[in-house]
Design a protein around this motif. Structure first.
Motif, PDB file in Angstrom:
ATOM      1  N   ALA A   7     -26.423 -40.901 -94.234  1.00  0.00           N
ATOM      2  CA  ALA A   7     -25.447 -40.112 -94.994  1.00  0.00           C
ATOM      3  C   ALA A   7     -24.184 -40.918 -95.264  1.00  0.00           C
ATOM      4  N   PHE A   8     -23.745 -41.700 -94.270  1.00  0.00           N
ATOM      5  CA  PHE A   8     -22.541 -42.506 -94.457  1.00  0.00           C
ATOM      6  C   PHE A   8     -22.750 -43.560 -95.538  1.00  0.00           C
ATOM      7  N   LEU A   9     -23.851 -44.304 -95.452  1.00  0.00           N
ATOM      8  CA  LEU A   9     -24.090 -45.374 -96.414  1.00  0.00           C
ATOM      9  C   LEU A   9     -24.269 -44.821 -97.823  1.00  0.00           C
ATOM     10  N   GLU A  10     -24.862 -43.640 -97.934  1.00  0.00           N
ATOM     11  CA  GLU A  10     -25.045 -43.031 -99.251  1.00  0.00           C
ATOM     12  C   GLU A  10     -23.705 -42.630 -99.870  1.00  0.00           C
ATOM     13  N   SER A  11     -22.781 -42.184 -99.044  1.00  0.00           N
ATOM     14  CA  SER A  11     -21.490 -41.709 -99.559  1.00  0.00           C
ATOM     15  C   SER A  11     -20.438 -42.814 -99.663  1.00  0.00           C
ATOM     16  N   CYS A  12     -20.713 -43.978 -99.093  1.00  0.00           N
ATOM     17  CA  CYS A  12     -19.729 -45.066 -99.051  1.00  0.00           C
ATOM     18  C   CYS A  12     -20.057 -46.104-100.119  1.00  0.00           C
ATOM     19  N   ASP A  13     -19.084 -46.381-101.002  1.00  0.00           N
ATOM     20  CA  ASP A  13     -19.294 -47.410-102.023  1.00  0.00           C
ATOM     21  C   ASP A  13     -18.509 -48.680-101.713  1.00  0.00           C
ATOM     22  N   ASP A  14     -17.970 -48.781-100.498  1.00  0.00           N
ATOM     23  CA  ASP A  14     -17.233 -49.962-100.052  1.00  0.00           C
ATOM     24  C   ASP A  14     -18.207 -50.904 -99.349  1.00  0.00           C
ATOM     25  N   ALA A  15     -18.490 -52.044 -99.973  1.00  0.00           N
ATOM     26  CA  ALA A  15     -19.491 -52.976 -99.438  1.00  0.00           C
ATOM     27  C   ALA A  15     -19.117 -53.491 -98.055  1.00  0.00           C
TER      28      ALA A  15
END
Length: 239
Positions: A7-15
């Motif tokens: 869920a975190f990686l899906e919502s995070c667009d900061d590489a």
């Protein structure tokens, strides 16, 4: 845990934040082996910039295992049954054995955002360390430039070789990567196992292996080829 990370990686667009999370969880290990699976579904959400840096980190940890940077833990039973007097070597073996399938899984997962350059970047690394050792560093063979801090033992080398043959199977069934009318046409025909220019992925690996075999002053096969094997290898190029 996987649900929260996904869920975190899906919502995070900061590489950079994605990379921090990937490395953090990959550094949580049980006697050297990361607790997250080598095939990790959360990778489908990783941005290309984070993915490239994560692959670089995995390769670096394979070449120069930094066990001290990992958060290692052991179970009570493991502490009571210490079968490996050389603990560090055992930890390094378990870490390396996990890293290679993780690299293969990145190629194998069609949901991971990869391109041909990244696939070849991983495939060359695995082929090289499965079957070759570097004698010296040369820029035209990047795999020779970063050297192993600890040599590969036979068990590790065998596991890398097994992973390479698994990788070949994956490449042979991989859809065409990239974009554009030509690539779209190949995808519509369900063509697999080729690059965008129509080259077989397996042939790409053969060309790389042939180049390594021709650079005897730079690299050496782990198991030297017999004259009969050399003749069999060279025969397709003479025909």
């Amino acid at each position: 845990m996987e649900t929260y990370v996904d869920a975190f990686l899906e919502s995070c667009d900061d590489a950079e934040r994605q990379l921090t999370v990937l490395i953090g969880f990959s550094s949580l290990t049980n006697q050297g082996c990361p607790v997250v699976p080598s095939t990790w579904k959360v990778m489908r959400h990783v941005q290309p910039a984070a993915l490239q840096k994560y692959i670089d980190w995995l390769k670096s940890m394979f070449l120069v295992p930094d066990i001290d940077s990992c958060l290692n833990f052991t179970t009570k039973r493991q502490r009571e049954n210490q079968e490996h007097p050389n603990k560090n070597d055992h930890f390094v073996f378990r870490l390396r054995k996990w890293i290679i399938p993780r690299l293969v899984s990145i190629i194998d997962n069609p949901q991971v955002k990869t391109d041909e350059h990244l696939v070849m970047y991983i495939a060359r690394f695995i082929l090289f360390h499965a079957f070759f050792d570097a004698k010296k560093s040369v820029s035209k063979i990047p795999e020779t430039e970063a050297r192993l801090s600890l040599p590969l033992d036979d068990k590790t080398r065998s596991s890398v070789a097994d992973a390479f043959f698994s990788l070949l199977l994956n490449l042979n069934g991989m859809p065409v990567l990239g974009e554009g009318p030509h690539v779209d046409a190949l995808k519509e025909k369900h063509v697999v196992g080729v690059t965008a220019d129509g080259s077989l992925w397996i042939h790409c690996m053969v060309r790389y292996a042939d180049m390594l075999l021709s650079e005897g002053k730079v690299v050496k096969p782990v198991k030297p080829l017999s004259e009969e094997q050399k003749d069999a290898w060279a025969r397709p190029y003479r025909s």
